[in-house]
Design a protein around this motif. Structure first.
Motif, PDB file in Angstrom:
ATOM      1  N   ARG A  54       0.820  -1.713  -0.325  1.00  0.00           N
ATOM      2  CA  ARG A  54       0.187  -0.074   0.255  1.00  0.00           C
ATOM      3  C   ARG A  54       1.083   0.953   0.035  1.00  0.00           C
ATOM      4  O   ARG A  54       0.110   1.832   0.515  1.00  0.00           O
ATOM      5  N   HIS A 105      -0.357   1.903  -4.903  1.00  0.00           N
ATOM      6  CA  HIS A 105      -1.963   3.135  -4.279  1.00  0.00           C
ATOM      7  C   HIS A 105      -1.094   4.758  -4.527  1.00  0.00           C
ATOM      8  O   HIS A 105      -2.029   5.550  -3.647  1.00  0.00           O
ATOM      9  N   PHE A 139      -8.456   3.381  -5.030  1.00  0.00           N
ATOM     10  CA  PHE A 139      -7.906   4.418  -4.173  1.00  0.00           C
ATOM     11  C   PHE A 139      -8.817   4.293  -3.669  1.00  0.00           C
ATOM     12  O   PHE A 139      -8.689   4.518  -1.826  1.00  0.00           O
ATOM     13  N   ASP A 152     -10.277   2.333  -0.377  1.00  0.00           N
ATOM     14  CA  ASP A 152      -9.081   1.914   0.229  1.00  0.00           C
ATOM     15  C   ASP A 152      -9.003   3.493   1.334  1.00  0.00           C
ATOM     16  O   ASP A 152      -9.533   3.653   3.035  1.00  0.00           O
ATOM     17  N   VAL A 166      -4.563   6.195   1.496  1.00  0.00           N
ATOM     18  CA  VAL A 166      -3.607   6.414   0.066  1.00  0.00           C
ATOM     19  C   VAL A 166      -2.763   7.380  -0.217  1.00  0.00           C
ATOM     20  O   VAL A 166      -2.813   8.414   0.692  1.00  0.00           O
ATOM     21  N   ARG A 220      -0.634   9.659   3.563  1.00  0.00           N
ATOM     22  CA  ARG A 220      -1.953   8.255   3.568  1.00  0.00           C
ATOM     23  C   ARG A 220      -3.375   9.258   3.545  1.00  0.00           C
ATOM     24  O   ARG A 220      -3.784  10.320   4.600  1.00  0.00           O
TER      25      ARG A 220
END
Ligand SMILES: [Zn+2]
Length: 237
Positions: A84, A88, A174, A177, A184, A194
């Motif tokens: 990840r 991503h 994405f 997630d 991400v 992220r």
């Protein structure tokens, strides 16, 4: 999100984009969405929506084609800095879209193979008779995938949209997630920040199982009915 939710989101996303894409010109490519393009695009986008998780060795997608996907996964994990991470990012989505589009420019055969692989990944991700008997489900999967790819081929499906479908699938992954607790790093390698870390619902929790997955499934069916009336589906005059 679980693999099947990601795959469903890919199918829904493509079907939602069909009315927008049809007849539109992007970078000199004019998209024409007929039945083959709608079905193939939905499956390709569903498969592509699993691709970012190739960097995880226990993900469904990494197991799909045995040693082939495992090796590819290990490579991506290494090249994109672990699970990840780079897989991503927007850069990855762009790269995958470019590779997909590249196959269509390179040779029709290459594009067919690419589509075949992604359709197989989509079916595997959707849980096509999985778990109970892996060999049997593998065989069924391969047969269905081959049948569909062949049908698309003989229907003269054009693949000008392939890059768009693959990039969209990655982007939807994405989004999925981000909607869960997982963050991400969209702007990797520029920043490791992220987006959406620790906000959203739990993977395979109540919300995903009772709301998100059923809603996506219903959306696939409703879009299916809607697109069934799509003018392009009528015989071309
Ligand atoms: Zn992921």
């Amino acid at each position: 999100m679980m693999g099947h939710s990601h795959a469903l989101s890919g199918a829904v996303g493509w079907m939602a984009l069909v009315p927008v894409l049809d007849g539109t010109e992007v970078l000199g490519i004019t998209f024409h969405m007929g039945p083959g393009e709608i079905i193939a695009g939905a499956l390709v986008c569903a498969g592509a929506a699993l691709v970012p998780d190739l960097d995880h060795k226990s993900a469904t997608i990494t197991q799909t084609y045995g040693i082939l996907t495992k090796t590819l996964g290990a490579f991506l994990n290494w090249a994109f800095g672990g699970h990840r991470n780079g897989t991503h990012s927007l850069l990855f989505a762009l790269l995958m879209g470019a590779i997909a589009q590249g196959t269509t420019l390179w040779s029709e055969m290459a594009a067919q193979i690419f589509v075949f692989l992604l359709v197989g990944i989509a079916f595997n991700g959707l849980g096509f008779g999985m778990d109970k008997n892996r060999t049997a489900s593998g065989v069924i999967n391969a047969m269905v995938t081959a049948g569909i790819t062949l049908a698309l081929y003989s229907a003269g499906t054009d693949y000008t949209w392939l890059g768009a479908a693959v990039a969209l699938g990655c982007l939807l992954h994405f989004a999925g997630d981000i909607a869960t607790h997982m963050g991400v790093p969209l702007l990797w390698p520029f920043t490791g920040y992220r987006v959406g870390q620790n906000v959203g619902f739990k993977t395979d929790g109540k919300v995903e199982r009772n709301v998100v997955t059923p809603a996506l499934t219903i959306a696939v069916v409703l879009y299916g009915f809607y697109l069934f009336d799509w003018p392009e589906l009528l015989p071309r005059t």
